[in-house]
Design a protein around this motif. Structure first.
Motif, short mmCIF file in Angstrom:
data_model
loop_
_atom_site.label_atom_id
_atom_site.label_comp_id
_atom_site.label_asym_id
_atom_site.label_seq_id
_atom_site.Cartn_x
_atom_site.Cartn_y
_atom_site.Cartn_z
N MET A 175 2.99 7.17 3.67
CA MET A 175 2.88 6.63 2.33
C MET A 175 1.54 7.12 1.27
N ASN A 176 1.28 8.39 1.57
CA ASN A 176 0.07 8.90 0.99
C ASN A 176 0.50 10.29 0.19
N TRP B 124 -2.48 4.22 -7.50
CA TRP B 124 -3.09 4.44 -6.18
C TRP B 124 -4.50 4.69 -5.94
N THR C 142 -2.90 4.01 3.27
CA THR C 142 -1.71 4.08 2.72
C THR C 142 -1.86 3.82 1.02
N LYS C 143 -0.86 4.24 0.41
CA LYS C 143 -0.96 4.39 -0.97
C LYS C 143 -2.41 5.20 -1.68
N ILE D 176 7.13 7.18 -3.09
CA ILE D 176 7.05 6.38 -4.22
C ILE D 176 8.25 5.56 -4.34
#
Ligand code: S3P
Length: 175
Positions: free
Chosen positions: A3-4, A28, A72-73, A172
């Motif tokens: 999730m990055n 983000w 994350t994010k 995303i």
């Protein structure tokens, strides 16, 4: 689930600039490994190279990248040499979608200008220096999950291409 978004590529490929645009667009966090190294050591990158040497810099860079594994994010703009280390590549590929911002040496040279603040370019012709760097590193950059070309594109256009890719890969989520 990854999730990055991780941006790799040589100096001048636009990692930090494009990273900023993507992070703002997605809401983000933006992480720039060079900035994290400067914060951790209290030294600028040129001073770090001059006073402690490249090996020390690379050790700090490794520690910083290891420390990203719970993120994350985040949009992560890496230093141009981060992909040289196998452990770094493993961590980055494990925590998100790694995107190589592929750029030709002439364009890199134009964006870099005199190379101020970039110790590996000091006293060298930037186009010659990045051509050599690319020759040695292309293999590692190509181990990314995806490649986005940046020649002739604005940061906003590059960011858009990266975001489209990330949506397609499910990194995303659609709102
Ligand atoms: C380096 C690139 C720089 C910085 C350091 C070493 C490299 O980052 O990490 O000067 O080895 O290519 P940028 O790519 O953000 O300029």
């Amino acid at each position: 689930m990854k999730m990055n978004l991780i941006l790799t590529g040589p100096m001048g490929s636009g990692k930090s600039t494009v990273g900023r645009v993507i992070a703002a667009e997605l809401g983000w966090e933006l992480l720039d490994t060079d900035l994290l190294i400067e914060e951790t050591t209290g030294l600028s990158i040129p001073t770090l190279f001059r006073e402690k040497g490249e090996r020390y810099f690379r050790r700090v860079e490794q520690e910083i990248i290891q420390g990203l594994s719970e993120k994350t994010k985040a949009v992560i703009a890496t230093g141009g040499g981060a992909v040289l280390d196998e452990g770094n590549r493993r961590v980055l590929l494990g925590i998100g979608l790694v995107i190589y911002l592929k750029t030709t040496p002439v364009v890199l040279g134009k964006r870099i200008g005199r190379g101020d603040g970039r110790p590996l370019l000091t006293g060298k012709d930037p186009v010659v220096a990045v051509t050599e760097l690319l020759k040695a590193r292309e293999l590692y950059y190509q181990q990314a999950d995806a490649v986005v070309t940046t020649d002739g594109r604005t940061p906003a256009q590059i960011a858009e291409a990266v975001i489209m890719l990330a949506r397609r890969q499910g990194i995303i989520k659609e709102d």
